[in-house]
Design a protein around this motif. Structure first.
Motif, short mmCIF file in Angstrom:
data_model
loop_
_atom_site.label_atom_id
_atom_site.label_comp_id
_atom_site.label_asym_id
_atom_site.label_seq_id
_atom_site.Cartn_x
_atom_site.Cartn_y
_atom_site.Cartn_z
N LYS A 77 0.87 -1.17 0.00
CA LYS A 77 0.00 0.00 0.00
C LYS A 77 0.91 1.22 0.00
O LYS A 77 1.71 1.40 0.92
CB LYS A 77 -0.90 -0.01 1.23
N LEU A 78 0.83 2.05 -1.05
CA LEU A 78 1.66 3.24 -1.17
C LEU A 78 0.93 4.42 -0.53
O LEU A 78 -0.22 4.69 -0.85
CB LEU A 78 1.94 3.53 -2.65
N LEU A 79 1.61 5.10 0.39
CA LEU A 79 1.02 6.21 1.12
C LEU A 79 1.63 7.53 0.67
O LEU A 79 2.81 7.58 0.34
CB LEU A 79 1.25 6.04 2.63
N THR A 80 0.85 8.59 0.69
CA THR A 80 1.37 9.92 0.35
C THR A 80 1.77 10.66 1.62
O THR A 80 1.27 10.35 2.71
CB THR A 80 0.32 10.75 -0.40
N ALA A 81 2.65 11.61 1.48
CA ALA A 81 3.07 12.42 2.61
C ALA A 81 2.13 13.62 2.75
O ALA A 81 1.83 14.29 1.76
CB ALA A 81 4.50 12.90 2.41
N ARG B 286 -1.05 13.88 3.28
CA ARG B 286 -2.47 13.72 2.98
C ARG B 286 -2.87 12.28 3.23
O ARG B 286 -2.03 11.40 3.26
CB ARG B 286 -2.74 14.09 1.52
N LYS B 287 -4.13 12.05 3.37
CA LYS B 287 -4.61 10.70 3.62
C LYS B 287 -4.99 10.02 2.30
O LYS B 287 -6.13 9.62 2.09
CB LYS B 287 -5.79 10.72 4.57
N LEU B 288 -4.01 9.94 1.39
CA LEU B 288 -4.21 9.29 0.11
C LEU B 288 -3.33 8.06 0.04
O LEU B 288 -2.24 8.04 0.59
CB LEU B 288 -3.84 10.23 -1.04
N SER B 289 -3.82 7.02 -0.64
CA SER B 289 -3.02 5.81 -0.81
C SER B 289 -3.44 5.11 -2.09
O SER B 289 -4.48 5.42 -2.66
CB SER B 289 -3.21 4.88 0.39
N MET B 290 -2.59 4.18 -2.53
CA MET B 290 -2.96 3.34 -3.66
C MET B 290 -2.31 1.97 -3.48
O MET B 290 -1.27 1.85 -2.83
CB MET B 290 -2.57 3.96 -4.99
N GLN B 291 -2.96 0.98 -4.01
CA GLN B 291 -2.45 -0.38 -3.93
C GLN B 291 -1.40 -0.58 -5.01
O GLN B 291 -1.49 -0.01 -6.10
CB GLN B 291 -3.58 -1.40 -4.11
N GLY B 292 -0.40 -1.39 -4.73
CA GLY B 292 0.64 -1.69 -5.69
C GLY B 292 1.26 -3.04 -5.41
O GLY B 292 0.83 -3.76 -4.51
N SER B 293 2.28 -3.37 -6.16
CA SER B 293 3.00 -4.63 -5.99
C SER B 293 4.49 -4.37 -6.14
O SER B 293 4.91 -3.51 -6.92
CB SER B 293 2.58 -5.65 -7.05
#
Length: 66
Positions: free
Chosen positions: A42-46, A48-55
Motif C-alpha cells: 500500500k503506497l502512502l502519500t506524505a 495527505r490521507k491518500l493511498s494506492m495499492q501496488g506490488s
C-alpha cells in the motif's frame, strides 16, 4: 525522457538517487514476460490521507537513454 522497462519503451521522469521506481500497472501488463510479483503493498502519500495499492516486482531490466 525515453526509458525502456523490460521490452516496453515509455516516457518517464528519472530520479537517479531514488531507492525504487514506480511504474503503472499498464506498463507492467505490456511487458511480454513480466517479472514475478513478490508482494502486495500500500503506497502512502506524505501530508495527505491518500493511498494506492501496488506490488513489488522484480527483477526488472531498465535502460535509460542510449
Amino acid at each position: 525522457m525515453k526509458v525502456q522497462v523490460g521490452d516496453v519503451v515509455v516516457n518517464a521522469e528519472v530520479d537517479s538517487s531514488a531507492e525504487l521506481s514506480i511504474f503503472s500497472d499498464r506498463v507492467y501488463q505490456a511487458i511480454k514476460c513480466p517479472p514475478p510479483k513478490l508482494r502486495d503493498v500500500k503506497l502512502l502519500t506524505a501530508g495527505r490521507k491518500l493511498s494506492m495499492q501496488g506490488s513489488v516486482v522484480g527483477p526488472v531490466k531498465v535502460k535509460i537513454g542510449n
